[in-house]
Design a protein around this motif. Structure first.
Motif, PDB file in Angstrom:
ATOM      1  N   HIS A   1      45.066  38.462  28.221  1.00 39.98           N
ATOM      2  CA  HIS A   1      45.528  39.754  28.621  1.00 39.98           C
ATOM      3  C   HIS A   1      46.727  39.951  27.772  1.00 39.98           C
ATOM      4  O   HIS A   1      47.537  38.988  27.339  1.00 39.98           O
ATOM      5  CB  HIS A   1      45.806  39.637  30.115  1.00 39.98           C
TER       6      HIS A   1
ATOM      7  N   THR B   1      49.293  45.409  32.082  1.00 33.83           N
ATOM      8  CA  THR B   1      48.452  44.984  31.188  1.00 33.83           C
ATOM      9  C   THR B   1      48.248  46.137  30.263  1.00 33.83           C
ATOM     10  O   THR B   1      47.892  47.280  30.784  1.00 33.83           O
ATOM     11  CB  THR B   1      47.118  44.428  31.578  1.00 33.83           C
TER      12      THR B   1
ATOM     13  N   GLU C   1      47.090  34.414  35.949  1.00 37.16           N
ATOM     14  CA  GLU C   1      47.948  35.435  36.012  1.00 37.16           C
ATOM     15  C   GLU C   1      49.284  34.968  36.653  1.00 37.16           C
ATOM     16  O   GLU C   1      50.269  35.448  36.563  1.00 37.16           O
ATOM     17  CB  GLU C   1      47.547  36.633  36.860  1.00 37.16           C
TER      18      GLU C   1
ATOM     19  N   TRP D   1      48.307  46.076  37.151  1.00 32.69           N
ATOM     20  CA  TRP D   1      47.415  44.913  36.449  1.00 32.69           C
ATOM     21  C   TRP D   1      45.991  45.327  36.287  1.00 32.69           C
ATOM     22  O   TRP D   1      45.376  45.589  37.273  1.00 32.69           O
ATOM     23  CB  TRP D   1      47.762  43.580  37.133  1.00 32.69           C
ATOM     24  N   ASN D   2      45.562  45.424  35.178  1.00 36.00           N
ATOM     25  CA  ASN D   2      44.107  45.957  34.733  1.00 36.00           C
ATOM     26  C   ASN D   2      43.766  47.011  35.281  1.00 36.00           C
ATOM     27  O   ASN D   2      42.875  47.438  35.783  1.00 36.00           O
ATOM     28  CB  ASN D   2      43.055  44.690  35.352  1.00 36.00           C
TER      29      ASN D   2
END
Length: 203
Positions: free
Chosen positions: A195, A144, A32, A113-114
Motif C-alpha cells: 500500500h 491510501t 496495517e 483506507w482503500n
C-alpha cells in the motif's frame, strides 16, 4: 463528457453486489497495524475518528473501536454497512459518499483506507478540501493513494474496480492549500501489502 464520469458509482455497485464475498476474503492479518498505530498515536485518548469507506469494518474499524476511539463509519454501500452494524450495533454507522459528504461534526482523525483511491483524479482534487474541513485543528488525515500519478485497476470478488492517484507532489501541494501539512508518505510499503500511505496534520 468526461469518460471517467460514473466510475466511482460503478465501484459502489460492485461493492454493494459483493459485500459478503469481499468481507469473507478481506485479510485480518493487520499488515496495517504499524500505520494504524502511528495514526492513533497522533490523536487524543478517546478522540473522535471518521472512517470514510469503512466497508464491513474488518479489520480497520475493529482496531479503532478496540483502541477506544469515538468511532464514526461512513460507506456508500448499504450492504457493507449492514454487516458492520450487525457486528458493532452501538457504533455510529452512516450511509454517505465522501465526494458529497456534509457533516456538522469535526473529528480528531479522518481515515480513508482503500477507499479514496477509487475516486478519479478530479474527484480526488475536489474531495481533499472536504476531508480537510472535517478535521479539528491538530487533527490527522490518513489515506491510501497510489505510488505515482495515473490510473490502474484492482479486483473485488473477481470484478474489476478503478484506482487512481495524483502525484505525491500534487498531494502535498493540495494538502498545504487546505491547511494540512504532509507528515508521512511511503510508496508501496513492503510491510503493508505494498500500500502507498499518506498522512497529514491540520496544524
Amino acid at each position: 463528457m468526461d469518460e471517467l464520469n460514473g466510475l466511482s458509482d460503478q465501484t459502489r455497485d460492485i461493492y454493494e453486489a459483493n459485500a459478503s464475498a469481499y468481507d469473507k476474503a478481506r485479510s485480518r492479518t493487520l499488515s496495517e497495524a504499524r500505520w494504524l498505530t502511528r495514526f492513533g498515536d497522533g490523536l487524543p485518548k478517546g478522540g473522535s475518528v471518521l472512517d470514510l469507506g469503512c466497508g464491513a469494518g474488518e479489520p480497520i474499524a475493529a482496531w479503532l473501536i478496540g483502541e477506544g476511539f469515538a468511532y464514526t463509519g461512513v460507506d456508500f454501500s448499504p450492504a457493507m454497512l449492514e454487516i458492520a452494524s450487525a457486528r458493532w450495533p452501538d457504533q455510529d454507522w452512516q450511509l454517505g459518499d465522501m465526494r458529497s459528504l456534509k457533516m456538522e461534526k469535526r473529528f480528531d482523525g479522518v481515515i480513508a483506507w482503500n477507499s479514496f483511491f477509487h475516486l478519479t483524479e478530479n474527484e480526488q482534487r475536489e474531495t481533499l478540501p472536504r476531508l480537510a474541513a472535517l478535521l479539528n485543528q491538530g487533527g490527522t488525515l490518513m489515506t491510501t493513494v497510489g505510488p505515482h500519478a495515473g490510473q490502474t485497476t484492482g479486483t473485488v470478488a473477481g470484478s474489476t474496480v478503478f484506482h487512481a492517484s495524483l502525484s505525491p507532489a500534487e498531494y502535498a501541494h493540495s494538502l498545504e492549500a487546505n491547511g494540512l501539512r504532509l507528515t508521512a508518505y511511503l510508496a508501496e510499503d513492503p510491510d503493508c501489502g505494498r500500500h502507498s500511505v499518506l498522512m497529514a496534520r491540520k496544524d
